[in-house]
Scaffold this active site. Structure first.
Site, PDB file in Angstrom:
ATOM      1  N   HIS A 311      42.867 -54.920 -37.674  1.00  0.00           N
ATOM      2  CA  HIS A 311      41.515 -55.297 -38.110  1.00  0.00           C
ATOM      3  C   HIS A 311      41.513 -56.291 -39.251  1.00  0.00           C
ATOM      4  O   HIS A 311      40.455 -56.560 -39.808  1.00  0.00           O
ATOM      5  CB  HIS A 311      40.721 -54.068 -38.548  1.00  0.00           C
ATOM      6  CG  HIS A 311      40.494 -53.067 -37.474  1.00  0.00           C
ATOM      7  ND1 HIS A 311      39.331 -53.014 -36.736  1.00  0.00           N
ATOM      8  CD2 HIS A 311      41.283 -52.081 -37.000  1.00  0.00           C
ATOM      9  CE1 HIS A 311      39.413 -52.027 -35.863  1.00  0.00           C
ATOM     10  NE2 HIS A 311      40.589 -51.437 -36.005  1.00  0.00           N
ATOM     11  N   LYS A 491      27.109 -55.435 -45.958  1.00  0.00           N
ATOM     12  CA  LYS A 491      28.499 -55.200 -45.535  1.00  0.00           C
ATOM     13  C   LYS A 491      29.297 -54.751 -46.762  1.00  0.00           C
ATOM     14  O   LYS A 491      28.805 -54.850 -47.882  1.00  0.00           O
ATOM     15  CB  LYS A 491      29.098 -56.467 -44.937  1.00  0.00           C
ATOM     16  CG  LYS A 491      28.833 -57.739 -45.761  1.00  0.00           C
ATOM     17  CD  LYS A 491      29.329 -58.990 -45.080  1.00  0.00           C
ATOM     18  CE  LYS A 491      28.461 -59.541 -43.986  1.00  0.00           C
ATOM     19  NZ  LYS A 491      28.925 -59.330 -42.634  1.00  0.00           N
ATOM     20  N   ARG A 492      30.529 -54.273 -46.548  1.00  0.00           N
ATOM     21  CA  ARG A 492      31.400 -53.945 -47.679  1.00  0.00           C
ATOM     22  C   ARG A 492      31.429 -55.119 -48.646  1.00  0.00           C
ATOM     23  O   ARG A 492      31.356 -56.267 -48.219  1.00  0.00           O
ATOM     24  CB  ARG A 492      32.849 -53.730 -47.204  1.00  0.00           C
ATOM     25  CG  ARG A 492      33.119 -52.499 -46.429  1.00  0.00           C
ATOM     26  CD  ARG A 492      34.594 -52.374 -46.066  1.00  0.00           C
ATOM     27  NE  ARG A 492      35.058 -53.386 -45.148  1.00  0.00           N
ATOM     28  CZ  ARG A 492      36.175 -54.100 -45.294  1.00  0.00           C
ATOM     29  NH1 ARG A 492      36.956 -53.933 -46.356  1.00  0.00           N
ATOM     30  NH2 ARG A 492      36.532 -54.985 -44.395  1.00  0.00           N
ATOM     31  N   LYS A 497      34.112 -62.023 -47.890  1.00  0.00           N
ATOM     32  CA  LYS A 497      32.817 -62.002 -47.209  1.00  0.00           C
ATOM     33  C   LYS A 497      31.793 -62.867 -47.944  1.00  0.00           C
ATOM     34  O   LYS A 497      30.747 -63.184 -47.425  1.00  0.00           O
ATOM     35  CB  LYS A 497      32.300 -60.569 -47.087  1.00  0.00           C
ATOM     36  CG  LYS A 497      33.185 -59.685 -46.200  1.00  0.00           C
ATOM     37  CD  LYS A 497      32.679 -58.247 -46.169  1.00  0.00           C
ATOM     38  CE  LYS A 497      33.581 -57.312 -45.381  1.00  0.00           C
ATOM     39  NZ  LYS A 497      33.388 -57.398 -43.919  1.00  0.00           N
ATOM     40  N   THR A 597      30.728 -56.695 -37.066  1.00  0.00           N
ATOM     41  CA  THR A 597      29.959 -56.014 -36.031  1.00  0.00           C
ATOM     42  C   THR A 597      28.486 -55.960 -36.448  1.00  0.00           C
ATOM     43  O   THR A 597      27.602 -55.843 -35.590  1.00  0.00           O
ATOM     44  CB  THR A 597      30.475 -54.585 -35.782  1.00  0.00           C
ATOM     45  OG1 THR A 597      30.700 -53.950 -37.047  1.00  0.00           O
ATOM     46  CG2 THR A 597      31.765 -54.587 -34.984  1.00  0.00           C
ATOM     47  N   LYS A 601      24.774 -56.423 -34.341  1.00  0.00           N
ATOM     48  CA  LYS A 601      23.594 -55.546 -34.465  1.00  0.00           C
ATOM     49  C   LYS A 601      22.356 -56.387 -34.764  1.00  0.00           C
ATOM     50  O   LYS A 601      21.277 -56.159 -34.207  1.00  0.00           O
ATOM     51  CB  LYS A 601      23.814 -54.498 -35.556  1.00  0.00           C
ATOM     52  CG  LYS A 601      24.927 -53.511 -35.213  1.00  0.00           C
ATOM     53  CD  LYS A 601      25.442 -52.735 -36.427  1.00  0.00           C
ATOM     54  CE  LYS A 601      26.822 -52.167 -36.104  1.00  0.00           C
ATOM     55  NZ  LYS A 601      27.561 -51.723 -37.303  1.00  0.00           N
TER      56      LYS A 601
HETATM   57  C1  26Q Z   1      44.261 -50.854 -47.188  1.00  0.00           C
HETATM   58  C2  26Q Z   1      45.252 -50.610 -48.106  1.00  0.00           C
HETATM   59  C3  26Q Z   1      45.012 -49.804 -49.200  1.00  0.00           C
HETATM   60  C4  26Q Z   1      43.747 -49.252 -49.358  1.00  0.00           C
HETATM   61  C5  26Q Z   1      42.755 -49.486 -48.445  1.00  0.00           C
HETATM   62  C6  26Q Z   1      43.010 -50.293 -47.359  1.00  0.00           C
HETATM   63  C7  26Q Z   1      41.944 -50.578 -46.400  1.00  0.00           C
HETATM   64  C8  26Q Z   1      40.865 -49.732 -46.248  1.00  0.00           C
HETATM   65  C9  26Q Z   1      39.848 -50.031 -45.365  1.00  0.00           C
HETATM   66  C10 26Q Z   1      41.981 -51.709 -45.624  1.00  0.00           C
HETATM   67  C11 26Q Z   1      40.961 -51.990 -44.731  1.00  0.00           C
HETATM   68  C12 26Q Z   1      39.881 -51.149 -44.600  1.00  0.00           C
HETATM   69  C13 26Q Z   1      38.779 -51.418 -43.713  1.00  0.00           C
HETATM   70  C14 26Q Z   1      38.712 -52.467 -42.959  1.00  0.00           C
HETATM   71  C15 26Q Z   1      37.563 -52.810 -42.116  1.00  0.00           C
HETATM   72  O1  26Q Z   1      36.522 -52.180 -42.148  1.00  0.00           O
HETATM   73  N1  26Q Z   1      37.745 -53.861 -41.322  1.00  0.00           N
HETATM   74  C16 26Q Z   1      36.701 -54.393 -40.481  1.00  0.00           C
HETATM   75  O2  26Q Z   1      36.894 -53.896 -39.171  1.00  0.00           O
HETATM   76  C17 26Q Z   1      35.831 -54.273 -38.329  1.00  0.00           C
HETATM   77  C18 26Q Z   1      36.031 -53.606 -36.994  1.00  0.00           C
HETATM   78  O3  26Q Z   1      37.063 -54.229 -36.295  1.00  0.00           O
HETATM   79  C19 26Q Z   1      35.737 -55.784 -38.200  1.00  0.00           C
HETATM   80  O4  26Q Z   1      34.586 -56.096 -37.471  1.00  0.00           O
HETATM   81  C20 26Q Z   1      35.645 -56.437 -39.576  1.00  0.00           C
HETATM   82  O5  26Q Z   1      35.732 -57.833 -39.443  1.00  0.00           O
HETATM   83  C21 26Q Z   1      36.761 -55.920 -40.460  1.00  0.00           C
HETATM   84  O6  26Q Z   1      36.598 -56.414 -41.778  1.00  0.00           O
END
Ligand code: 26Q
Length: 760
Positions: A311, A491-492, A497, A597, A601
């Site tokens: 992702h 979004k986050r 972003k 995503t 929506k």
């Molecule tokens: C990694 C290392 C240490 C701590 C936390 C993390 C971590 C935590 C959460 C890394 C990534 C995430 C979340 C990622 C995420 O939400 N990615 C999103 O996934 C969606 C579904 O595929 C995509 O549409 C988005 O583009 C993508 O940002």
């Protein structure tokens, strides 16, 4: 449903006498009973397990009633007793089991898997306090435990408990089950494991707690702060706790279905949602050898059952674990990883595709690619970047494993539930086939020049905007003008972003208004975002946005430009915001957003995208054409080349482009100094002028120009409504049903029994 009977049996009261809590609980119980009646024991062979650290499922009552086909009748029966379903919907707590897109995707996938009649369960963790609850104080984000779990009613405690071995002793994982009710189809399960003996009382101020107290803290929070060593070890323990429980469950179920363990790939396919659950691979190998398989058979069985979804290409989000930490958390897994690394090195040689590097660090993504049957990206551009850049050396070794699965969203939640007026309107025009076959939405194209249809769409949008304005007022005491353009970025919070670029636009506009250059049309810029508590610059950006909310609240400015930051943005907030959106901000630096995503929506609900050629925006653009989207900024090719050349200088843009300098200087200027935190604002200013790692400055002028064009076009009606219509009509591709059918066709190969196939 006989509500009178149910309430009488449960509480010995009439419907009118029952409290909201009693009514809500009775309905949850009733829904769960119906779900259990629908559940069929699975007698097939192969089953899917979707492993994810996050399941951002949202509130369950309404969607479950919709999927059971009884939403309208329950609503009517409640109304006949003078009670309101909306009130109960608002009363429900939203489960806080996710953070963003990755977790929401997992939830949409569970809905589609069940709705398509596929045998597949989710496996994750039951975080007592979830991610965190965001509270704004003095224009800053503060984090508090999200106490969503209090007696929810949806979770069923099971008798299944697995021992989990950690370095400092063994803990127990208990399984809690939640029914996943498909749309007019079968019922699957989301298994959430919880630490026996977890202690909510160890949480002190805010969300702080003793990170070393593993035996009591493992399932308190999602993503606890991992900025120090103890945090990282906790993170490894948490991941291991999840995957060890998952592996034990999967093996037990496979054996119960008649699997001999070296046949595992015929009985189980395990989809690994990013690398967070990737340790399931060595854990399965360890368990299989413990049960008598030799090492090679165990490796073949485990790797043959796993598939990996990537992702992100952001280097900092690609997980890497020093062996030193792994030895402190899960020493028994280290020898397995060493064997895997050794095999890979023998087979392929080469440092850049190794699992354990020269510094003794495990690259989880490398392990996931080598030790699985499939690696997929989540949008076509993203998959190409994985192949050509991020995972190129691995792609060269095993090109056949790489495939694309463009993300999707469930139309049941993101249309039927969140926008019933649009759903009814669409049904009136094109029938209700779109509920299970997104492509049916294309039939709407026949109405693109029909003024009555376009008027109808505009009225629905306008009603949703009024409803959002009411909700914002009730929730946050913010008043906004439903006749203004609603321009939304939710979004986050992450620098890639580029919420900061949106904020710079607000500053730019604010300065123009102050000079008397009034915009043609009022705009309400709405943000919603949580920032990871340890991510300092993200906190600074939230601070800036909250300060802008204050500044644009000035009675001289507000009629033209207003900024709103939604507190504690979550799925329920998204359900209100998305139907009310005119312009959907999807402005990540090209190449950085794997898919997005939220963009889908918004499109489904008739908003027009303002975005870069990134992630799934590229596919949206291709579907709707230039006329129905606002694209700006550098392409991923240009961006990638600029990174490689190391040629980007933020300072040069700052010095040479007056519009940029003015907006950026404002951050440390006197107006913000009066209301803001000087340390935060200065740090953000320094970050932008000194680094601007996600290149907001090169895209800024085009962003402003394109955004202005969109605002001008908004005034040309019904042309604008036609853009909305085309977006709705072309959004069928983004149904998660389509995505799941592709996963099944290319990766999972699960049987769909004939009676379970109702649409395709
Ligand atoms: C990694 C290392 C240490 C701590 C936390 C993390 C971590 C935590 C959460 C890394 C990534 C995430 C979340 C990622 C995420 O939400 N990615 C999103 O996934 C969606 C579904 O595929 C995509 O549409 C988005 O583009 C993508 O940002």
């Amino acid at each position: 449903m006989d509500l009178t009977q149910i309430m009488h049996t449960e509480y010995g009261k009439s419907v009118g006498e029952c409290t909201k809590d009693e009514l809500y609980r009775a309905l949850v119980k009733y829904t769960c009973t119906l779900a259990e009646e629908k559940r069929k024991p699975y007698c097939g062979k192969k089953k899917l397990y979707y492993l994810s650290a996050e399941f951002l499922i949202g509130k369950l009552l309404s969607c479950n009633l919709i999927n059971l086909g009884i939403y309208d009748s329950v609503k009517a029966e409640l109304a006949s007793h003078g009670r309101d379903l909306t009130e109960l919907e608002e009363y429900e707590n939203e489960p806080s089991l996710g953070n963003g897109g990755l977790g929401r995707l997992a939830a949409c996938f569970l809905d589609s898997i069940a709705s398509l009649g596929l045998p597949g369960d989710g496996i994750g963790l039951n975080y007592h306090f979830g991610l965190f609850r965001q509270v704004f104080r003095e224009n800053e984000q503060t984090a508090e435990p999200d106490r969503w779990l209090t007696d929810t009613g949806w979770l069923r405690k099971t008798d299944t408990v697995y021992p989990i071995r950690l370095r400092n002793g063994t803990v127990q994982a208990r399984m809690y089950d939640l029914a996943v009710i498909g749309y007019e189809n079968c019922v699957n399960t989301l298994h959430l494991f919880d630490l026996e003996g977890v202690d909510e009382d160890i949480v002190g101020e805010g969300i702080s707690f003793d990170k070393t107290d593993i035996a009591h803290n493992l399932t308190l929070f999602l993503y606890p702060d991992d900025s120090d060593e103890n945090g990282r070890i906790l993170r490894i323990c948490q991941q291991y706790f999840m995957v060890s429980a998952a592996a034990q469950l999967i093996l037990a179920e496979a054996e119960a279905r008649g699997c001999r363990l070296y046949d595992l790939p015929d009985y189980a396919v395990i989809q690994i949602n990013d690398t967070h659950p990737a340790m399931v691979i060595p854990e399965l190998i360890r368990l299989l050898t413990e049960r008598g398989l030799d090492t090679d058979d165990a490796i073949a069985a485990a790797c043959g059952a796993c598939a990996y979804t990537n992702h992100t290409i952001l280097a900092e989000a690609l997980e890497k674990w020093p062996i030193r930490y792994l030895k402190k958390a899960v020493p028994h897994l280290v020898p397995v990883m060493e064997i895997l690394d050794d095999k890979v090195r023998r087979k392929y040689g080469g440092e850049e595709t190794a699992i354990i590097d020269r510094e003794d660090v495990v690259h989880m993504a490398h392990m996931a690619v080598h030790c699985s049957v499939s690696t997929n990206g989540v949008a076509s551009l993203h998959t190409e970047i994985l192949k050509k850049e991020a995972l190129a050396p691995l792609y060269r070794l095993c090109p056949e494993k790489f495939n694309n699965k463009t993300n999707g969203i469930t139309f049941r939640r993101w249309l039927l539930h969140c926008n019933p007026a649009l759903t009814d309107f669409l049904t009136g025009h094109i029938g209700d086939g779109f509920r299970t076959d997104g492509e049916e939405l294309r039939k709407l194209m026949a109405y693109r020049d029909d003024t009555t249809t376009l008027d109808g769409l505009m009225r629905i949008k306008s009603d949703s905007k009024k409803a959002l304005a009411d909700w914002l007022y009730r929730k946050q005491g913010v008043k906004c003008d439903p006749d203004s353009v609603f321009d939304i970025q939710i979004k986050r919070l992450h620098e890639y972003k580029r919420q900061q670029m949106n904020a710079l636009y607000v500053i730019h506009k604010y300065l123009e208004i102050r000079e008397g250059r009034l915009p043609e049309r009022p705009v309400t810029v709405i943000f919603g975002a949580k920032a990871a508590p340890a991510y300092v610059i993200a906190q600074d950006i939230i601070h800036l946005i909250l300060c802008l909310q204050t500044l644009t609240g000035d009675p001289a400015v507000r009629p033209y430009l207003q900024t709103v930051m939604v507190e504690n943005y979550n799925v329920s907030a998204a359900e209100k915001l998305i139907p009310a959106c005119d312009i959907s901000e999807q402005i990540s630096l090209a190449s950085k957003e794997a898919s997005g995503t939220g963009n889908m929506k918004f499109m489904l609900n008739g908003a027009v995208t303002l975005g870069t050629e990134d992630g799934a925006n590229v596919e949206i653009h291709r579907l709707v054409g230039d006329e129905n989207i606002y694209i700006f900024g550098d392409t991923s090719t240009v961006v990638t080349a600029r990174y490689k050349a190391g040629s980007y200088s933020a300072k040069a843009y700052y010095e040479e482009v007056p519009m940029i300098r003015r907006a950026v200087d404002f951050i440390i200027g006197p107006e913000l100094a009066k209301i803001g935190n000087p340390v935060r604002l200065r740090r953000l200013y320094d970050e932008l002028t000194g680094k601007d790692w996600f290149m907001t400055f090169p895209d800024f002028a085009d962003y402003v120009k394109t955004r202005e064009k969109a605002y001008r076009d908004y005034g040309i009606r019904p042309e604008w409504a036609k853009k909305g219509l085309v977006n709705i009509a072309m959004s069928g591709y983004f149904s998660s049903d389509r995505t799941i059918l592709e996963y099944n066709r290319d990766i999972w190969h699960l049987d769909r029994s004939p009676e379970q196939i109702h649409s395709k």
